[in-house]
Design a protein around this motif. Structure first.
Motif, PDB file in Angstrom:
ATOM      1  N   ALA A 108       0.819  -1.213   0.000  1.00  0.00           N
ATOM      2  CA  ALA A 108       0.000   0.000   0.000  1.00  0.00           C
ATOM      3  C   ALA A 108       0.852   1.262   0.000  1.00  0.00           C
ATOM      4  O   ALA A 108       0.526   2.241  -0.683  1.00  0.00           O
ATOM      5  CB  ALA A 108      -0.930  -0.016   1.219  1.00  0.00           C
ATOM      6  N   ALA A 109       1.949   1.239   0.735  1.00  0.00           N
ATOM      7  CA  ALA A 109       2.786   2.433   0.861  1.00  0.00           C
ATOM      8  C   ALA A 109       3.433   2.850  -0.449  1.00  0.00           C
ATOM      9  O   ALA A 109       3.848   4.003  -0.606  1.00  0.00           O
ATOM     10  CB  ALA A 109       3.870   2.188   1.924  1.00  0.00           C
ATOM     11  N   ARG A 110       3.525   1.918  -1.418  1.00  0.00           N
ATOM     12  CA  ARG A 110       4.187   2.229  -2.685  1.00  0.00           C
ATOM     13  C   ARG A 110       3.208   2.254  -3.865  1.00  0.00           C
ATOM     14  O   ARG A 110       3.630   2.370  -5.018  1.00  0.00           O
ATOM     15  CB  ARG A 110       5.297   1.220  -2.955  1.00  0.00           C
ATOM     16  CG  ARG A 110       6.363   1.155  -1.871  1.00  0.00           C
ATOM     17  CD  ARG A 110       7.578   0.388  -2.348  1.00  0.00           C
ATOM     18  NE  ARG A 110       8.254   1.062  -3.442  1.00  0.00           N
ATOM     19  CZ  ARG A 110       9.273   0.535  -4.130  1.00  0.00           C
ATOM     20  NH1 ARG A 110       9.713  -0.681  -3.834  1.00  0.00           N
ATOM     21  NH2 ARG A 110       9.851   1.207  -5.120  1.00  0.00           N
ATOM     22  N   THR A 111       1.923   2.162  -3.577  1.00  0.00           N
ATOM     23  CA  THR A 111       0.935   2.085  -4.643  1.00  0.00           C
ATOM     24  C   THR A 111       0.952   3.324  -5.536  1.00  0.00           C
ATOM     25  O   THR A 111       0.978   3.219  -6.771  1.00  0.00           O
ATOM     26  CB  THR A 111      -0.475   1.891  -4.054  1.00  0.00           C
ATOM     27  OG1 THR A 111      -0.521   0.643  -3.367  1.00  0.00           O
ATOM     28  CG2 THR A 111      -1.526   1.900  -5.144  1.00  0.00           C
ATOM     29  N   ALA A 112       0.919   4.512  -4.956  1.00  0.00           N
ATOM     30  CA  ALA A 112       0.906   5.743  -5.753  1.00  0.00           C
ATOM     31  C   ALA A 112       2.152   5.847  -6.614  1.00  0.00           C
ATOM     32  O   ALA A 112       2.092   6.266  -7.779  1.00  0.00           O
ATOM     33  CB  ALA A 112       0.786   6.955  -4.833  1.00  0.00           C
ATOM     34  N   GLU A 113       3.287   5.445  -6.065  1.00  0.00           N
ATOM     35  CA  GLU A 113       4.549   5.476  -6.820  1.00  0.00           C
ATOM     36  C   GLU A 113       4.487   4.571  -8.047  1.00  0.00           C
ATOM     37  O   GLU A 113       4.869   4.963  -9.161  1.00  0.00           O
ATOM     38  CB  GLU A 113       5.689   5.041  -5.895  1.00  0.00           C
ATOM     39  CG  GLU A 113       7.021   4.804  -6.562  1.00  0.00           C
ATOM     40  CD  GLU A 113       8.000   4.061  -5.662  1.00  0.00           C
ATOM     41  OE1 GLU A 113       8.984   3.517  -6.201  1.00  0.00           O
ATOM     42  OE2 GLU A 113       7.778   4.034  -4.421  1.00  0.00           O
ATOM     43  N   TYR A 114       3.997   3.344  -7.839  1.00  0.00           N
ATOM     44  CA  TYR A 114       3.912   2.391  -8.945  1.00  0.00           C
ATOM     45  C   TYR A 114       2.892   2.848  -9.988  1.00  0.00           C
ATOM     46  O   TYR A 114       3.118   2.691 -11.200  1.00  0.00           O
ATOM     47  CB  TYR A 114       3.534   1.004  -8.427  1.00  0.00           C
ATOM     48  CG  TYR A 114       4.719   0.152  -8.042  1.00  0.00           C
ATOM     49  CD1 TYR A 114       5.148  -0.878  -8.873  1.00  0.00           C
ATOM     50  CD2 TYR A 114       5.410   0.362  -6.850  1.00  0.00           C
ATOM     51  CE1 TYR A 114       6.231  -1.680  -8.531  1.00  0.00           C
ATOM     52  CE2 TYR A 114       6.493  -0.432  -6.489  1.00  0.00           C
ATOM     53  CZ  TYR A 114       6.896  -1.447  -7.334  1.00  0.00           C
ATOM     54  OH  TYR A 114       7.974  -2.228  -6.997  1.00  0.00           O
ATOM     55  N   LEU A 115       1.771   3.394  -9.547  1.00  0.00           N
ATOM     56  CA  LEU A 115       0.761   3.870 -10.482  1.00  0.00           C
ATOM     57  C   LEU A 115       1.297   5.024 -11.333  1.00  0.00           C
ATOM     58  O   LEU A 115       1.070   5.069 -12.556  1.00  0.00           O
ATOM     59  CB  LEU A 115      -0.485   4.332  -9.733  1.00  0.00           C
ATOM     60  CG  LEU A 115      -1.458   3.258  -9.266  1.00  0.00           C
ATOM     61  CD1 LEU A 115      -2.618   3.898  -8.525  1.00  0.00           C
ATOM     62  CD2 LEU A 115      -1.973   2.427 -10.431  1.00  0.00           C
ATOM     63  N   THR A 116       1.990   5.952 -10.703  1.00  0.00           N
ATOM     64  CA  THR A 116       2.558   7.079 -11.437  1.00  0.00           C
ATOM     65  C   THR A 116       3.529   6.590 -12.503  1.00  0.00           C
ATOM     66  O   THR A 116       3.505   7.042 -13.659  1.00  0.00           O
ATOM     67  CB  THR A 116       3.278   8.035 -10.467  1.00  0.00           C
ATOM     68  OG1 THR A 116       2.338   8.557  -9.523  1.00  0.00           O
ATOM     69  CG2 THR A 116       3.917   9.196 -11.228  1.00  0.00           C
ATOM     70  N   ASP A 117       4.384   5.639 -12.137  1.00  0.00           N
ATOM     71  CA  ASP A 117       5.348   5.091 -13.090  1.00  0.00           C
ATOM     72  C   ASP A 117       4.632   4.376 -14.242  1.00  0.00           C
ATOM     73  O   ASP A 117       5.001   4.537 -15.415  1.00  0.00           O
ATOM     74  CB  ASP A 117       6.297   4.130 -12.374  1.00  0.00           C
ATOM     75  CG  ASP A 117       7.289   3.481 -13.315  1.00  0.00           C
ATOM     76  OD1 ASP A 117       8.167   4.200 -13.850  1.00  0.00           O
ATOM     77  OD2 ASP A 117       7.200   2.248 -13.533  1.00  0.00           O
ATOM     78  N   LEU A 118       3.611   3.579 -13.917  1.00  0.00           N
ATOM     79  CA  LEU A 118       2.870   2.847 -14.946  1.00  0.00           C
ATOM     80  C   LEU A 118       2.218   3.812 -15.932  1.00  0.00           C
ATOM     81  O   LEU A 118       2.317   3.631 -17.153  1.00  0.00           O
ATOM     82  CB  LEU A 118       1.794   1.975 -14.289  1.00  0.00           C
ATOM     83  CG  LEU A 118       0.773   1.319 -15.228  1.00  0.00           C
ATOM     84  CD1 LEU A 118       1.462   0.408 -16.227  1.00  0.00           C
ATOM     85  CD2 LEU A 118      -0.278   0.566 -14.423  1.00  0.00           C
ATOM     86  N   ILE A 119       1.551   4.826 -15.425  1.00  0.00           N
ATOM     87  CA  ILE A 119       0.858   5.775 -16.296  1.00  0.00           C
ATOM     88  C   ILE A 119       1.842   6.536 -17.175  1.00  0.00           C
ATOM     89  O   ILE A 119       1.619   6.724 -18.379  1.00  0.00           O
ATOM     90  CB  ILE A 119       0.009   6.741 -15.450  1.00  0.00           C
ATOM     91  CG1 ILE A 119      -1.165   5.984 -14.812  1.00  0.00           C
ATOM     92  CG2 ILE A 119      -0.512   7.901 -16.286  1.00  0.00           C
ATOM     93  CD1 ILE A 119      -1.903   6.756 -13.757  1.00  0.00           C
ATOM     94  N   GLU A 120       2.976   6.952 -16.598  1.00  0.00           N
ATOM     95  CA  GLU A 120       3.984   7.671 -17.383  1.00  0.00           C
ATOM     96  C   GLU A 120       4.561   6.784 -18.478  1.00  0.00           C
ATOM     97  O   GLU A 120       4.772   7.239 -19.618  1.00  0.00           O
ATOM     98  CB  GLU A 120       5.095   8.182 -16.460  1.00  0.00           C
ATOM     99  CG  GLU A 120       4.650   9.328 -15.558  1.00  0.00           C
ATOM    100  CD  GLU A 120       5.759   9.774 -14.600  1.00  0.00           C
ATOM    101  OE1 GLU A 120       6.809   9.075 -14.546  1.00  0.00           O
ATOM    102  OE2 GLU A 120       5.570  10.796 -13.924  1.00  0.00           O
TER     103      GLU A 120
END
Length: 251
Positions: A57-69
Motif C-alpha cells: 500500500a505504501a508504494r501504490t501511488a509510486e507504482y501507479l505514477t510510473d505505470l501511467i507515465e
C-alpha cells in the motif's frame, strides 16, 4: 463513455472512476488502498490460497505514477501495437492492485476507454466484460501465468496478451455476427434459425444466442430451438445453467 473524462490519464482519473463505480453503494470509493492486500483463491470449504502478492500500500501511488507515465510515453512513441500496450497497462494495473476492492471493474472500464481511444470501438456495442465473465477460467489462468515473477521484472506477459487479444477478436466476431443477422431480414424466428444453423458454434448456450441477437426474447429463442430439436437439427445436453445445445451433423 469515459472519452471526455479520462483525458489525461492520471491517478486522479483512476480515483474518480473508482468513486463512480461505487457511487450507488455504501462502500467508500475513490481512494487507494491503505492496507496491503492479497489476491487469493477461495475453495468451497472456505480455505484460501494466495495467488499473488500485489504492490504494498505504501508504494501504490509510486507504482501507479510510473505505470501511467510509461504507458503514455509508449503510446506517444507509437512503436508498438496499441492493443498490446493496452493489454500490458491492464496487466500491470491488476498486479499493482491499487484498491481494496473493485480492481477488476476499474481495469475493465479503463480497458474500454483505452481501446476506444486507440480506435478499437467494438466495446461500444459488444460487452468485453461479458466475454471475460464467460471465459473466467482462461482469464485467471492467463493472469496467473503472466504475474509469476512480476516483482522480479521477469514475468512473461504473453499468456495474458494472447488471452487479451483473443477476447478483443471474439468481440469483433460477435459484432460481425450481429451485423450479418441484422441484414438477413425475415422474422425473428427466421433470424434465430439462420443464426443457429449457420453462425453459432457447434455447441452453444441459449445465452450465446441472446448475445448474438439482441432484441429477441428468450421465449422466441426457445421456441425455435424446440422446433429445430423436433427436426433433429439440434440436441439439448444437460439442464439448468449448465445446459447447452449441440448442432447435429446433416445426414
Amino acid at each position: 463513455m469515459f472519452q471526455e473524462e479520462w483525458q489525461p490519464l492520471n491517478i486522479g482519473l483512476l480515483l474518480h472512476l473508482h468513486r463512480l463505480l461505487w457511487s450507488e453503494t455504501a462502500y467508500p470509493g475513490g481512494q487507494l488502498k491503505t492496507d496491503d492486500n492479497l489476491v487469493v483463491d477461495r475453495s468451497p470449504d472456505g480455505s484460501t490460497t494466495v495467488r499473488f502478492v500485489p504492490v504494498p500500500a505504501a508504494r501504490t501511488a509510486e507504482y501507479l505514477t510510473d505505470l501511467i507515465e510509461r504507458y503514455r510515453a509508449a503510446h506517444a512513441d507509437a512503436r508498438h501495437h496499441p492493443v498490446l500496450l493496452v493489454g500490458l497497462f491492464v496487466l500491470d494495473l491488476l498486479a499493482i492492485h491499487p484498491f481494496a476492492d473493485g480492481n477488476g471493474r476499474v481495469a475493465r472500464a479503463l480497458t474500454n476507454a483505452l481501446l476506444i481511444d486507440a480506435g478499437y470501438e467494438v466495446c461500444r456495442w459488444v460487452s468485453l466484460e461479458q466475454l471475460i465473465a464467460d471465459s473466467a477460467d482462461q482469464y485467471y489462468a492467463a493472469l496467473l501465468r503472466s504475474t509469476d515473477d512480476w516483482h522480479d521484472d521477469r514475468a512473461d506477459p504473453w499468456p495474458w496478451l494472447s488471452y487479451f487479444v483473443d477476447v478483443l477478436a471474439s468481440a469483433y466476431q460477435v459484432f460481425a455476427r450481429r451485423a450479418a443477422s441484422d441484414r438477413s431480414g425475415g422474422t425473428k424466428q427466421d433470424r434465430v434459425r439462420t443464426h443457429v444453423l449457420r453462425h453459432a458454434a457447434p455447441v452453444f448456450r441459449l445465452a450465446d444466442i441472446r448475445t448474438a441477437l439482441p432484441g429477441i426474447s428468450d421465449q422466441t429463442i426457445r421456441l425455435v430451438l424446440e422446433e429445430l430439436k423436433g427436426e433433429r437439427k439440434v440436441s439439448p445436453e444437460g439442464t439448468g445453467r449448465g445446459a447447452v445445445w449441440r448442432r447435429m451433423p446433416e445426414l
